[in-house]
Write a protein that holds these residues in place. Sequence first.
Motif, mmCIF file in Angstrom:
data_model
loop_
_atom_site.group_PDB
_atom_site.id
_atom_site.type_symbol
_atom_site.label_atom_id
_atom_site.label_comp_id
_atom_site.label_asym_id
_atom_site.label_seq_id
_atom_site.Cartn_x
_atom_site.Cartn_y
_atom_site.Cartn_z
ATOM 1 N N TRP A 150 -6.932 4.549 -7.896
ATOM 2 C CA TRP A 150 -6.543 3.184 -7.540
ATOM 3 C C TRP A 150 -5.672 2.569 -8.635
ATOM 4 N N ASP A 151 -6.126 2.714 -9.868
ATOM 5 C CA ASP A 151 -5.407 2.107 -10.986
ATOM 6 C C ASP A 151 -3.991 2.674 -11.103
ATOM 7 N N TYR A 152 -3.858 3.974 -10.919
ATOM 8 C CA TYR A 152 -2.540 4.606 -10.997
ATOM 9 C C TYR A 152 -1.611 4.070 -9.903
ATOM 10 N N LEU A 153 -2.134 3.977 -8.690
ATOM 11 C CA LEU A 153 -1.306 3.522 -7.571
ATOM 12 C C LEU A 153 -0.973 2.037 -7.701
ATOM 13 N N LEU A 154 -1.928 1.241 -8.155
ATOM 14 C CA LEU A 154 -1.665 -0.188 -8.345
ATOM 15 C C LEU A 154 -0.605 -0.414 -9.415
ATOM 16 N N GLU A 155 -0.670 0.356 -10.474
ATOM 17 C CA GLU A 155 0.355 0.254 -11.519
ATOM 18 C C GLU A 155 1.723 0.681 -10.994
ATOM 19 N N THR A 156 1.732 1.652 -10.088
ATOM 20 C CA THR A 156 2.989 2.082 -9.468
ATOM 21 C C THR A 156 3.594 0.951 -8.634
ATOM 22 N N LEU A 157 2.756 0.259 -7.870
ATOM 23 C CA LEU A 157 3.224 -0.882 -7.082
ATOM 24 C C LEU A 157 3.810 -1.957 -7.990
ATOM 25 N N GLU A 158 3.138 -2.240 -9.067
ATOM 26 C CA GLU A 158 3.611 -3.268 -10.003
ATOM 27 C C GLU A 158 4.952 -2.866 -10.618
ATOM 28 N N PHE A 159 5.125 -1.581 -10.887
ATOM 29 C CA PHE A 159 6.360 -1.079 -11.492
ATOM 30 C C PHE A 159 7.580 -1.441 -10.641
ATOM 31 N N TYR A 160 7.510 -1.198 -9.335
ATOM 32 C CA TYR A 160 8.675 -1.453 -8.482
ATOM 33 C C TYR A 160 8.878 -2.945 -8.220
ATOM 34 N N VAL A 161 7.790 -3.699 -8.192
ATOM 35 C CA VAL A 161 7.946 -5.152 -8.039
ATOM 36 C C VAL A 161 8.659 -5.725 -9.257
ATOM 37 N N GLU A 162 8.317 -5.228 -10.420
ATOM 38 C CA GLU A 162 8.962 -5.716 -11.641
ATOM 39 C C GLU A 162 10.430 -5.310 -11.706
ATOM 40 N N LEU A 163 10.805 -4.247 -10.980
ATOM 41 C CA LEU A 163 12.226 -3.877 -10.878
ATOM 42 C C LEU A 163 12.999 -4.838 -9.979
ATOM 43 N N GLY A 164 12.278 -5.558 -9.112
ATOM 44 C CA GLY A 164 12.933 -6.503 -8.215
ATOM 45 C C GLY A 164 12.754 -6.223 -6.747
ATOM 46 N N VAL A 165 11.960 -5.209 -6.385
ATOM 47 C CA VAL A 165 11.680 -4.936 -4.976
ATOM 48 C C VAL A 165 10.922 -6.121 -4.381
ATOM 49 N N ASP A 166 11.278 -6.509 -3.145
ATOM 50 C CA ASP A 166 10.759 -7.739 -2.525
ATOM 51 C C ASP A 166 9.675 -7.510 -1.479
ATOM 52 N N GLY A 167 9.447 -6.248 -1.092
ATOM 53 C CA GLY A 167 8.466 -5.988 -0.057
ATOM 54 C C GLY A 167 8.129 -4.521 0.027
ATOM 55 N N TYR A 168 6.949 -4.240 0.600
ATOM 56 C CA TYR A 168 6.530 -2.863 0.850
ATOM 57 C C TYR A 168 6.237 -2.672 2.330
ATOM 58 N N ARG A 169 6.791 -1.606 2.868
ATOM 59 C CA ARG A 169 6.359 -1.105 4.172
ATOM 60 C C ARG A 169 5.418 0.052 3.862
ATOM 61 N N CYS A 170 4.166 -0.061 4.251
ATOM 62 C CA CYS A 170 3.143 0.878 3.821
ATOM 63 C C CYS A 170 2.835 1.870 4.934
ATOM 64 N N ASP A 171 3.164 3.124 4.677
ATOM 65 C CA ASP A 171 3.051 4.199 5.665
ATOM 66 C C ASP A 171 1.589 4.467 6.021
ATOM 67 N N VAL A 172 1.327 4.632 7.306
ATOM 68 C CA VAL A 172 -0.032 4.828 7.851
ATOM 69 C C VAL A 172 -1.080 4.067 7.024
ATOM 70 N N ALA A 173 -0.807 2.808 6.777
ATOM 71 C CA ALA A 173 -1.689 1.991 5.940
ATOM 72 C C ALA A 173 -3.133 1.934 6.443
ATOM 73 N N PRO A 174 -3.399 1.999 7.761
ATOM 74 C CA PRO A 174 -4.789 1.935 8.218
ATOM 75 C C PRO A 174 -5.655 3.106 7.774
ATOM 76 N N LEU A 175 -5.051 4.177 7.254
ATOM 77 C CA LEU A 175 -5.823 5.319 6.792
ATOM 78 C C LEU A 175 -6.221 5.199 5.324
ATOM 79 N N VAL A 176 -5.705 4.169 4.666
ATOM 80 C CA VAL A 176 -6.033 3.880 3.261
ATOM 81 C C VAL A 176 -7.073 2.762 3.252
ATOM 82 N N PRO A 177 -8.064 2.803 2.344
ATOM 83 C CA PRO A 177 -9.113 1.775 2.354
ATOM 84 C C PRO A 177 -8.549 0.359 2.321
ATOM 85 N N LEU A 178 -9.102 -0.508 3.157
ATOM 86 C CA LEU A 178 -8.652 -1.891 3.222
ATOM 87 C C LEU A 178 -8.850 -2.602 1.890
#
Length: 430
Positions: A150-178
């Motif tokens: 979780w920590d690794y993936l959350l840090e990855t999300l933060e990395f791209y937001v800090e680059l300036g990405v404005d949104g995420y489309r999350c692939d098959v998101a219902p298969l990942v824990p809510l």
Amino acid sequence: MAKNTPLSLRNLTIYQVYVRNHSETGDFHGLIKDLDRIQALGVDVLYLIPIHPVGQVNRKGTLGSVYSIADYRAINPEYGTMEDFKRLIAETHQRGMKLMIDIVFNHTSHASKLYQEHPEWFYHRDGKPTNRVGDWYDIIDLDFSHRPLWDYLLETLEFYVELGVDGYRCDVAPLVPLDFWLEARERINRINPNFIWLSESVHKSFIKYIRDLGFEAHSDGEMYQAFDILYDYDIFDYLHHYLKGEVSLQTYLTEIYNQEMIYPSNYVKLRNLENHDQPRIASFVSSRRILNHLHGFLFFQKGAAMIYAGQECFNTHRPSLFDRDPVDWSNLDSDHCVPLLQRLIQIKKDPIMATGIFNIVNVPHDHLAVMTYENQEKIRYGFFHFKDEDVTLTLDLPKGTYSNLVDGSTIQIEDSITVKETPIIIDVMK
């Protein structure tokens, strides 16, 4: 649904791009050259399917699926460098558009960087890393029972937001824990409170399939707790069934209307006629007239709208996900649907399309959809006919002369209205 999701997201138009096949060069530079044209459509959000290196073990096709990711924190060398990606973000922002990227956290490629470093973070069967969906043989699934993952993936999300990405489309998101998505949203909100979260929610039959295998799969109602926008795969099949003559239009319209009752009041659905996983709409609807009306119908529905690059040319060929298969842009400058899309995108930006009371009008015609939005000032009517013929409808509207917002033509209403080759959208002032 996320309590702070703004209704204005219903005014958005999202433009989906597959970088590998978008331009002659198939890279970020080729896409940057096309940004002015995309902006001229009126697009609000540029959405890129995965931009990371592709795994080579068990790959599909000649180049492999971009959804089989080798390294979450690197850029696919086919597309350019990290600096090239930063330039794309900047160029997109300079044109007043937002940039959204695909996040694929259900799985990685075989022998991914993450697997090489942490094989224990993956789902295993009989002692081997594998996946839960058999035909996805080019990937292996992550195991979210490990908090360090979780920590690794959350840090990855933060990395791209800090680059300036404005949104995420999350692939098959219902298969990942809510709970993961809820924590991700909270953390990203600290960096950008206006960030957009789009879930590729899945078909209802797929949810049951995964659950029957003994695994977790979340319903749309659950996913709305963490996401702003959800795919309309809960009803998408009804559109195809209608176009193939397998169900009535009324059946499909009923499914659209039912969404008004079963989801939170600020729900936002992603409306689309095609995407990288679905056939081009023009591949099985050959009539230009019906295609015009389908696009009008798309943009009039409640929710954000999405165009898949090449759709504006009425392309029939869906580019391969696994090979170099460039979009055919040869018909772009001919008399296709670009002007129509530009007008529909502008119509969708009207606040009534986000906050008005939405209704579907029952009419005695099998292939005619009539929908309305209403606020204190006006009622907006949309008329969409899916047959190659004119249809005349008797409707209780004030007599008078109206302007069709779609093409500026004059609509004269006495006791009836006739729908021809162009969709009709009119405002009736109160």
